[in-house]
Design an enzyme around this catalytic site. Structure first.
Site, PDB file in Angstrom:
ATOM      1  N   ASN A 106       0.795  -1.157   0.091  1.00  0.00           N
ATOM      2  CA  ASN A 106      -0.074   0.003  -0.039  1.00  0.00           C
ATOM      3  C   ASN A 106       0.951   0.987   0.150  1.00  0.00           C
ATOM      4  O   ASN A 106       1.526   1.635   1.071  1.00  0.00           O
ATOM      5  CB  ASN A 106      -0.908  -0.211   1.337  1.00  0.00           C
ATOM      6  CG  ASN A 106      -2.132   1.024   1.227  1.00  0.00           C
ATOM      7  OD1 ASN A 106      -1.913   2.230   0.474  1.00  0.00           O
ATOM      8  ND2 ASN A 106      -2.907   0.937   1.959  1.00  0.00           N
ATOM      9  N   LYS A 123       3.141   1.781   3.147  1.00  0.00           N
ATOM     10  CA  LYS A 123       2.412   1.700   4.505  1.00  0.00           C
ATOM     11  C   LYS A 123       2.947   0.758   5.385  1.00  0.00           C
ATOM     12  O   LYS A 123       3.119  -0.644   4.929  1.00  0.00           O
ATOM     13  CB  LYS A 123       0.860   1.317   4.097  1.00  0.00           C
ATOM     14  CG  LYS A 123      -0.078   1.613   5.341  1.00  0.00           C
ATOM     15  CD  LYS A 123      -1.348   1.677   5.095  1.00  0.00           C
ATOM     16  CE  LYS A 123      -2.307   1.588   5.998  1.00  0.00           C
ATOM     17  NZ  LYS A 123      -3.695   1.615   5.608  1.00  0.00           N
ATOM     18  N   GLU A 142      -6.741  -5.629   4.660  1.00  0.00           N
ATOM     19  CA  GLU A 142      -5.459  -5.113   4.298  1.00  0.00           C
ATOM     20  C   GLU A 142      -4.297  -5.951   4.687  1.00  0.00           C
ATOM     21  O   GLU A 142      -3.520  -6.333   3.785  1.00  0.00           O
ATOM     22  CB  GLU A 142      -5.114  -3.511   4.951  1.00  0.00           C
ATOM     23  CG  GLU A 142      -6.082  -2.492   4.349  1.00  0.00           C
ATOM     24  CD  GLU A 142      -5.683  -1.060   4.783  1.00  0.00           C
ATOM     25  OE1 GLU A 142      -4.366  -0.717   4.427  1.00  0.00           O
ATOM     26  OE2 GLU A 142      -6.107  -0.552   5.212  1.00  0.00           O
ATOM     27  N   CYS A 168      -3.038   6.460   6.137  1.00  0.00           N
ATOM     28  CA  CYS A 168      -4.063   6.065   6.867  1.00  0.00           C
ATOM     29  C   CYS A 168      -3.786   5.590   8.363  1.00  0.00           C
ATOM     30  O   CYS A 168      -3.446   6.385   9.350  1.00  0.00           O
ATOM     31  CB  CYS A 168      -4.817   5.066   6.110  1.00  0.00           C
ATOM     32  SG  CYS A 168      -6.592   4.684   6.719  1.00  0.00           S
TER      33      CYS A 168
END
Lengths: 308, 308
Positions: A106, A123, A142, A168
């Protein structure tokens, strides 16, 4: 005064059926608005090119590869780079990255005013779960589709300052902002897709989720004396509501600009990077105040070890 | 349900001329109120036994030793321990500690329901400065009179839960709460003396200071899924105003109780330590989500090292 005029380019919902082409056209429209407002940098959300696909369960993980980019820029995203270069505007956006070696991340990138990728972040803090979980109101897979990032939390010199990225769920972890802060970060950009209900506690709705969102962004900004630009993908995607809350936080922790809708919307703010100096030179002068001899557990022990 | 009924025992101002005896009498009165309210634990502020003396400059540092306790309990403080034992109420308070070896610490202790000291903490994050600074609106000489704590951030099993302490400026540092969180802390108690104006930026007044106070407490509570009980010494001490803001924060980061005055005041709240479980088992399940391989800088590098 080292001013960076930032455009937080919130995206409204993207449905499963929406094409990359249609999404990029919306992003280009926001970029043109940002250029018209004389912005230096336009920031788009996490996984900006598609719906938030980790809410969908694929028994065969490879079937989710349709959501991933094998090259950046690729055919669909090249117009963003061309427009950025033509308009001399820097940008950052998130996408699902499939590497030549078959790794899934990500990812977000920093692109300079010439349209060149100068930075990449993957991420680190992957929320959610790996297997289908019938106890949840919705899936958040995820951990199924992405590996944790392998690049740490780098920063880059850009636009006259020091810029870092996170994505995020990273914002909930003070480690994210601190590692960036220890490199002198002055502007942190991040995108997010945040369901407006906690999948494991439906009583935790939009107000509470927005409170946690603001709380962690504001604390991260204040405690590291940095601007933070957080950009939502918002609204109802195929029946699933994601909160908005696109906002700019100043180095004192105050919200100085925020979105008003859950649609495509540009939030513009002038960030004077010199405003980071007071905090960095006084209460958060790390060299003078931090006591690393007592922080060992943070970097050596992942989970909780209670006392005997 | 593991309920701990906590009394946050805010103290109003203590003037330079007020005796230890007079202060202890006020603390005893609050303890009796706490007992009448069936509390399990009464928490007093930082440096509870005296005025906030680090605002006063002594050219000879030894002249400040009048503010330090050489033994705990001592003659003046023994009545607190006797009353705690008689009432079977646990307590925590802060004081200036002068060790037999001549070391000076800003210290707090945990005392069990039998009146025995079971835990000691020495403030790690010392704010302020060492030398007289004419550029400041007031002095904040903690770095002159205290050494940084040498005990780390321990936790203790107490009252059916896991309890930790920190002091005042420690709350601004996410490292404080994280090291406690990694030991499973469920209740963090802390006292503070916080001037209502930033001595280096007079435009930063009470509202902004209170915002930063709440922000760091709420973030620390949420990000570690712990209760936080923060207790002020408040009001005007010899012309210097300290903010109030005594409050209890729940493990979701919400303020659930707070003081209404700047005087001696008891704030009582029932803390169900089982309410920490949801956060610790989901979004902040550290073992599942933390990625220590990217946190190295936090424990290895005190100050900022900017990129080339």
């Amino acid at each position: 005064m080292r001013n960076v005029r930032v455009a937080a380019a919130q995206l409204g919902p993207i449905q499963k059926m929406d094409s990359r082409h249609a999404v990029v056209a919306r992003m280009l429209d926001l970029m043109r608005q940002a250029k018209a407002a004389a912005c230096d940098l336009v920031v788009y959300p996490e996984l900006a090119l598609s719906t938030f696909f980790p809410r969908w369960y694929y028994e065969e993980r490879g079937d989710a590869d349709i959501w991933f980019e094998r090259e950046m820029p690729g055919a669909a995203t090249r117009p963003l780079f061309e427009e950025a270069s033509r308009s001399a505007i820097a940008m950052s956006f998130g996408y699902a990255e499939l590497t030549p070696g078959g790794h899934h991340f990500n990812t977000s990138i920093l692109v300079d005013k010439a349209g060149a990728i100068i930075g990449k972040y993957r991420k680190v803090h992957m929320p959610g779960h790996v297997e289908y979980d019938p106890a949840r109101t919705h899936q958040h897979l995820e951990k199924r589709y992405f590996e944790p990032g392998d690049l740490g939390f780098p920063v880059w010199r850009m636009l006259g300052g020091i810029v870092g990225m996170c994505i995020c769920n990273d914002r909930r972890w003070p480690e994210t902002f601190r590692v960036l802060g220890l490199q002198g970060v002055e502007l942190v950009v991040l995108g997010f897709n945040t369901p407006s209900v906690n999948s494991q506690r439906s009583a935790e709705g939009l107000d509470r989720r927005m409170f946690h969102h603001r709380l962690t962004l504001q604390a991260g900004a204040y405690q590291n004396a940095t601007f933070v630009v957080a950009v939502a993908k918002a609204g109802v995607e195929d029946g699933h509501h994601c909160m908005a809350g696109t906002m700019v936080i100043d180095p004192d922790g105050e919200i100085v600009a925020q979105s008003a809708t859950e649609a495509d919307e540009l939030v513009v703010h002038d960030c004077d990077l010199d405003a980071t100096r007071f905090g960095k030179e006084t209460v958060f002068d790390f060299a003078r105040h931090r006591r690393i001899e007592h922080y060992g557990l943070i970097a050596s022990q992942p989970g909780v070890v209670p006392p005997l």
